[in-house]
Design a protein around this motif. Sequence first.
Motif, PDB file in Angstrom:
ATOM      1  N   GLN A 105       0.841  -1.201   0.000  1.00 30.36           N
ATOM      2  CA  GLN A 105       0.000   0.000   0.000  1.00 30.36           C
ATOM      3  C   GLN A 105       0.870   1.242   0.000  1.00 30.36           C
ATOM      4  O   GLN A 105       0.715   2.134  -0.822  1.00 30.36           O
ATOM      5  CB  GLN A 105      -0.931  -0.031   1.227  1.00 30.36           C
ATOM      6  CG  GLN A 105      -2.032   1.021   1.265  1.00 30.36           C
ATOM      7  CD  GLN A 105      -1.535   2.407   1.616  1.00 30.36           C
ATOM      8  OE1 GLN A 105      -1.809   3.374   0.874  1.00 30.36           O
ATOM      9  NE2 GLN A 105      -0.785   2.532   2.680  1.00 30.36           N
ATOM     10  N   GLY A 107       4.194   1.567  -0.388  1.00 34.73           N
ATOM     11  CA  GLY A 107       5.345   1.620  -1.297  1.00 34.73           C
ATOM     12  C   GLY A 107       6.649   1.923  -0.580  1.00 34.73           C
ATOM     13  O   GLY A 107       7.682   2.154  -1.207  1.00 34.73           O
ATOM     14  N   LEU A 241      -6.113 -11.013  11.700  1.00 35.54           N
ATOM     15  CA  LEU A 241      -5.106  -9.958  11.851  1.00 35.54           C
ATOM     16  C   LEU A 241      -5.766  -8.632  12.254  1.00 35.54           C
ATOM     17  O   LEU A 241      -5.262  -7.917  13.126  1.00 35.54           O
ATOM     18  CB  LEU A 241      -4.311  -9.777  10.543  1.00 35.54           C
ATOM     19  CG  LEU A 241      -3.218  -8.702  10.591  1.00 35.54           C
ATOM     20  CD1 LEU A 241      -2.144  -9.026  11.630  1.00 35.54           C
ATOM     21  CD2 LEU A 241      -2.560  -8.516   9.222  1.00 35.54           C
TER      22      LEU A 241
END
Length: 368
Positions: A105, A107, A241
């Motif tokens: 997401q 980067g 998670l």
Amino acid sequence: EKGGFDWFMRKEIHEQPQAVADTLLGRFDADRRLTLDEVRISEAELRTIDKIVIVACGTAFYAGLVAKYAIEHWTRVPCEVEIASEFRYRDPIITGRTLVVTISQSGETADTLMAVRHAREQGAKVIAICNTNGSTIPRESDAVLYTHAGPEIGVASTKGFMTQVAACYLLGLYLAQVRGTKYGDEIATIMRELESMPAKIQKVLDAQQQVLDLAAELVDSKTVLFLGRHVGYPVALEGALKLKEIAYLHAEGFPAGELKHGPIALVEQDLPVFVIVPPQGRDQLHDKVVSNIQEVRARGARTIVLVEEGDHEVEPYADVLIRLPQASTLLQPLLATVPLQVFACELATLLGHDADQPRNLAKSVTVE
Ligand code: F6R
């Protein structure tokens, strides 16, 4: 700035129909061929690829696990998925014919970036699936496929995950087209189904009150289990998670078929167990998952069953039924993930935690 929502996370969950639609937008040329403009690796080169390795961390890793099922099914190219922090330290088998796909997401995730560098040193081509224009991972990769989720502020990834999954489907279909597999002819049909997903995600969101009520009922839980098979398995991992991250609740996701090999020993009276049921009829795993639900329920579990509309077989074994619009098996994660996100966000809220800024976590992890 939060658009009337209490948390960015909740706002971002509600932005998912648009985020997925934006990620799918404009991917067809005038001849209805899929085009991924940013993927600057020649079709000739993509035809020589003999292995795909997806590398990512956390939620992005789970998006990669979903992608493996779709990519292998559509392209028949072997696809491995690996946690980025494990990847380069085990001397992975990477050659000039390996296509490495990173998913991130931000980067900026250091573990993933190091994997990119390692893969390129070995001569592999790297495609970055990324949400942040101009960030480091796409800059250091051979090609980039951008997700169009818009900025994700909540530390726990939601629309990031959903758009990663959507982008992975696009990549899988594109590779099928380039390599001329039998699914190359079905791309238009699969794309039409993909394009129908944002409206279905919206339907799931419109029915969220039930999930909010469920969070209130389960607020005192100490452990929650999530079970799924096939692409439902990574959805189970993602559901677990999210609970760990923002509700600080112990949760585990398992492949439902593994239950009998150990985890079923955990099941005790009133333990909440979420089960993602594959679509009925079209899917051989459906009946096996229904038996798994019976097994945990017989041992006292409180079963929360995510199942498509019209499937009545599970009804006798479900304490709570969460209905999902119909979708093909491979695309079901775009629907089944949503109630799990809503559940985690609501539980965190009820427990008085900051859903956007969970303790000990940062939005982008720039250290290895
Ligand atoms: C989970 C979460 C993390 C990230 C992971 C990778 O909600 O946010 O697990 O998914 O740290 O981050 P990116 O995608 O930025 O590389």
